[in-house]
Design a protein around this motif. Structure first.
Motif, short mmCIF file in Angstrom:
data_model
loop_
_atom_site.label_atom_id
_atom_site.label_comp_id
_atom_site.label_asym_id
_atom_site.label_seq_id
_atom_site.Cartn_x
_atom_site.Cartn_y
_atom_site.Cartn_z
N ASN A 10 0.85 -1.19 0.00
CA ASN A 10 0.00 0.00 0.00
C ASN A 10 0.88 1.24 0.00
OD1 ASN A 10 -1.76 -2.15 1.73
ND2 ASN A 10 -3.03 -0.87 0.43
N VAL A 12 1.79 5.20 1.12
CA VAL A 12 1.68 6.16 2.21
C VAL A 12 2.35 7.45 1.77
CG1 VAL A 12 2.37 6.67 4.59
CG2 VAL A 12 1.70 4.34 3.97
N VAL A 20 3.49 6.56 10.14
CA VAL A 20 2.69 5.35 9.93
C VAL A 20 3.50 4.12 10.32
CG1 VAL A 20 1.52 3.92 8.20
CG2 VAL A 20 1.22 6.40 8.17
N ASP A 108 -9.19 5.98 9.12
CA ASP A 108 -8.61 6.67 7.97
C ASP A 108 -7.74 7.81 8.48
OD1 ASP A 108 -7.92 7.42 5.42
OD2 ASP A 108 -9.84 8.36 4.95
N PHE A 113 -2.77 7.96 4.34
CA PHE A 113 -3.11 6.73 3.63
C PHE A 113 -3.60 7.07 2.23
CE2 PHE A 113 -4.72 4.84 7.94
CZ PHE A 113 -3.44 4.83 8.44
#
Length: 146
Positions: A10, A12, A20, A108, A113
């Motif tokens: 994913n 970032v 994160v 979220d 994100f």
């Protein structure tokens, strides 16, 4: 076929990347496996699938990113995500918790994100039955969001 599932990746936002990573390490006990200039691979003890996070410089966010989750099981999913949101806010990252149902919730951090949310759901939602060469169980309690 000899391919085996290894990891998911994913994106970032670059400005929040280390925050994160710290969230995952400090609050969810993830361990750093490997790091390059643009990515990090992490694993939570006891898991067999890794999480790769990649730096992103994009300024836009996927409009339907709530449908792409890094998901966790929890007896207290909302409370656990609220604790993560509080940690994120204390570390300068805007974060909020929403819900898909009374048993599935998401966190979220919209500035951080890019293409995912963190989901927490009740364990019974992941009771699929035995898995061998092919799945023989059927998901129990799945709701209509799929």
């Amino acid at each position: 076929m000899t391919m085996r599932f290894n990891h998911v990746a994913n994106r970032v936002d670059r400005r929040y990347f280390e925050t994160v990573v710290a969230l995952l390490k400090d609050r969810l006990r993830f361990v750093e496996l490997r790091r390059t200039e643009r990515s990090i691979w992490l694993r939570q003890p006891g898991a067999t699938i890794d999480l790769q996070l990649s730096l992103s410089d994009t300024t836009s966010r996927d409009g339907d990113k709530r449908r792409s989750q890094v998901s966790f099981l929890s007896e207290t999913p909302r409370a656990d995500l609220e604790a993560l949101a509080a940690w994120a806010r204390a570390h300068g990252m805007d974060a909020s918790v929403g819900s898909y149902s009374d048993r599935e919730f998401f966190l979220d951090a919209p500035d951080a994100f890019v293409d995912f949310v963190i989901e927490a759901m009740r364990p019974e939602l992941a009771e699929y039955g035995p898995v061998g060469d092919r799945a023989v169980g059927t998901p129990q309690g799945l709701n209509a969001r799929a």
